[in-house]
Enzyme design. Sequence first.
Site: not given
Length: 392
Positions: A135, A98-100
Amino acid sequence: MTNKKMTDNMKIILASGSPRRKELLSQAGLDFSIEISDVDETVDTQDAAETVKLLSERKAEAVAKNHFKRNEDKDQSEASNDSQDKENSKEELLIVSADTVVALDNHVIGKPKDEEDALKILMSLSGKTHDVYTGVCCISMLDGNVTTKDCFVVRTAVTMYDFGEGEALEYIATGEPMDKAGAYGIQGIGARLVEKIDGDYNNVVGFPLATFLRRMGKIELNGKLYKVEKLLGKGKGGYSFLVSKDEKNYVLKQIHHEPCSYYQFGDKIQSELNDYKRLKEIGIRLPHMLDVDVEKERILKEYIEGSIIYDLVLNDQMKDEYVQQMKDMCQLLYPAKTNIDYFPTNFVVQGNEIYYIDYECNNYMEEWNFENWGIKYWSKTPELIQYVEDHK
């Protein structure tokens, strides 16, 4: 994305060192290990949603590549002959990354460089609504190869109170903002700055848990989610899954790009479309193609429920009429200068009629026709027995 209960051997790997993501997955009751992916986080886009999608995919692919390489090394070592290693090589993996990012007017706001930068960021958010994008990319692997990849983006709108510099400086003094994108943590002291949110709270924390859990065990095709019931098998061109939606079963084929030493596909998805059209025109009995997702290289087929010829042969339940039906099918194929894959795993009996459930076909060559090649596997011949032994 493969269901975590599809096999007992499946392992979940979180490709992130974020303590917040670790906590959220643990709260959901999932067993997982952590492997942090070291990737370049520079992107060519300024779009926030596209940024998190690209980075989450990059992180998951980095971990998947490591496991693919480990599988290759295992196959090349003497230890690969050990029964335990053979069992391990069949483990199913689900890699989750994940990436925020925080974005104001679609401008990505990162972590503050120092306290002065933190103040600047917080004051830019004061009294305004900004977006948090996460994502997530989930890669399923089987036998050291990728079976499916599911990437999605979740957006949550966050509205901040209209606070002044004094309150912002007081918050900065706690030290909490310094390692947070957007210079605040909604799960901590920073919650006092947030007036309301529109969307998933956990997405702001760093992982859209609800969306992730709802997608587990599902594969997307053209925006529709299909529940994965089981893996049906793997061929030269892809993996086939039994999937369901609205209480109906289908077959979903995920194209793969693993090299095949004895067969060249070219554009695999286009080959599937061309072969389907060719076989339909010839008049071969086969499942209808119901939908195609060219971008994700996925095909949805009609599910033909019945007995597989391969199983009938092994269980001494074959009938001469099934072989005759195959020969009748050849009377359509040969004049059209076409061969199909005659191996018995590709044929299902439904209502006493055989269906060719694959779409693969190629130009006719006598050495690869049914009489010279396929028939060797439609009874308990030495060739079939050897195949069974090799694939235990």
